[in-house]
Design a protein around this motif. Sequence first.
Motif, PDB file in Angstrom:
ATOM      1  N   ASN A  43       0.999  -1.011  -0.181  1.00  0.00           N
ATOM      2  CA  ASN A  43      -0.525   0.076   0.203  1.00  0.00           C
ATOM      3  C   ASN A  43       1.042   1.774  -0.374  1.00  0.00           C
ATOM      4  O   ASN A  43       0.081   2.278  -0.741  1.00  0.00           O
ATOM      5  CB  ASN A  43      -0.880  -0.064   1.577  1.00  0.00           C
ATOM      6  N   VAL A  46       1.699   1.307  -3.485  1.00  0.00           N
ATOM      7  CA  VAL A  46       0.869   1.914  -4.482  1.00  0.00           C
ATOM      8  C   VAL A  46       0.666   3.956  -3.967  1.00  0.00           C
ATOM      9  O   VAL A  46       0.233   4.438  -5.082  1.00  0.00           O
ATOM     10  CB  VAL A  46      -0.515   1.103  -3.767  1.00  0.00           C
ATOM     11  N   MET A 132     -10.560   3.702  -4.934  1.00  0.00           N
ATOM     12  CA  MET A 132     -10.414   2.012  -5.647  1.00  0.00           C
ATOM     13  C   MET A 132      -9.057   1.534  -5.481  1.00  0.00           C
ATOM     14  O   MET A 132      -8.769  -0.135  -5.698  1.00  0.00           O
ATOM     15  CB  MET A 132     -10.096   2.553  -7.748  1.00  0.00           C
ATOM     16  N   LEU A 133      -8.293   1.758  -4.945  1.00  0.00           N
ATOM     17  CA  LEU A 133      -7.162   1.527  -4.571  1.00  0.00           C
ATOM     18  C   LEU A 133      -7.683   0.701  -2.462  1.00  0.00           C
ATOM     19  O   LEU A 133      -6.769  -0.220  -2.740  1.00  0.00           O
ATOM     20  CB  LEU A 133      -5.930   2.027  -4.203  1.00  0.00           C
ATOM     21  N   PHE A 134      -7.720   1.366  -1.919  1.00  0.00           N
ATOM     22  CA  PHE A 134      -7.598   0.617  -1.196  1.00  0.00           C
ATOM     23  C   PHE A 134      -9.084   1.425   0.055  1.00  0.00           C
ATOM     24  O   PHE A 134      -9.258   2.476  -0.452  1.00  0.00           O
ATOM     25  CB  PHE A 134      -7.009   1.081   0.336  1.00  0.00           C
ATOM     26  N   SER A 135      -9.479   1.430   0.783  1.00  0.00           N
ATOM     27  CA  SER A 135     -10.955   1.948   1.871  1.00  0.00           C
ATOM     28  C   SER A 135      -9.768   3.319   2.383  1.00  0.00           C
ATOM     29  O   SER A 135      -8.802   3.679   2.302  1.00  0.00           O
ATOM     30  CB  SER A 135     -11.085   0.894   2.878  1.00  0.00           C
ATOM     31  N   THR A 138      -7.885   2.733   5.482  1.00  0.00           N
ATOM     32  CA  THR A 138      -6.686   1.675   5.086  1.00  0.00           C
ATOM     33  C   THR A 138      -5.484   3.235   4.553  1.00  0.00           C
ATOM     34  O   THR A 138      -4.295   3.350   4.905  1.00  0.00           O
ATOM     35  CB  THR A 138      -6.394   0.534   4.233  1.00  0.00           C
TER      36      THR A 138
END
Lengths: 197, 117
Positions: A43, A46, A132-135, A138
């Motif tokens: 993460n 990203v 779209m990558l993480f909540s 997060t």
Amino acid sequence: MIDHTDIRTLESLRRAKTEFHNKLCRASADSAPLLLQKLRSENVFVLSEFFFLLSAFGLIAHPNKLESYILNHNTQLADLIASDERRKLMGLEVPRLRRGVFSMIQIHKAKANLLSATPGLDQADIQRLTIMLFSPETGRRVIEYLEAAGFLTRVATPYYSKIVQSHGMIEEYFAEYLAQVRTDVAQSAAPQQEVQT
Amino acid sequence: MKHAFKALIAAPFLLAGAAQAMPCDGSDLRLREAVQEVLVNAENPRISGWAKYLNESFYTDVSCRLSHGMNAEDVLRLREEPEVLIDLVIGTHMDRNQSDALMLMLSAMKGGSDEKI
């Protein structure tokens, strides 16, 4: 039979990514083992890509470009919400995608934040843009890790928002990661002798 | 409603499957209580009814997974949206590849960068 070009390409990708995380850990303001472990997470990689692209496309420097990006982002989310098949393929759910949609007021605020005394993206806007990558939760944690390591600063505003400002290091390390992959792959692209095993 | 019901059916299986994949940072009692409060007090009777049948180890497992991205306050903010909490329970422990989403993000940014200054 081994294709050396494939193996060298894979090696260069792995080496460059490892070096990226090594740089983050070496440059971290805090060397607590748990923080260094977080800095090695996917993460973090990203979100670093997100900041690199923001910088590369000049989206923080120009409010009109940011607005256009956010409108594209909203359109993408609307398309995904409307398309069961594409959404399922990506493994995303409608309630989460809805949390990433910007209202027109939020778009105007995001543009205004770029023109303030402390220009940057609001943390909530980053959470929407990375939905779209993480909540969002997060996303916030990853921002906190990067702040703890000294790569980002969050500036609290009188309007209960937090403006996130990057110090430029993660973007620089990400650019170096890409350059290393490019260089290594170009070198390995030269014809190599295939070895029978 | 449809989403919530589908997620309800899927969540226990996904949680059980991922139980050994992601070790917990540590037991957070407040986080566990917050998860229980949101699910047990959900307005949707399917969620609240289902939540009452779950045992302590389920809530411990869920709070362990959520602890990687949330605290008790974050969970309690989802009182009005227990479906989102269920979505998060599913989403936070899945190591989904983000390449597809990164490509979309790059495309949106590229389109934005074409905007005249």
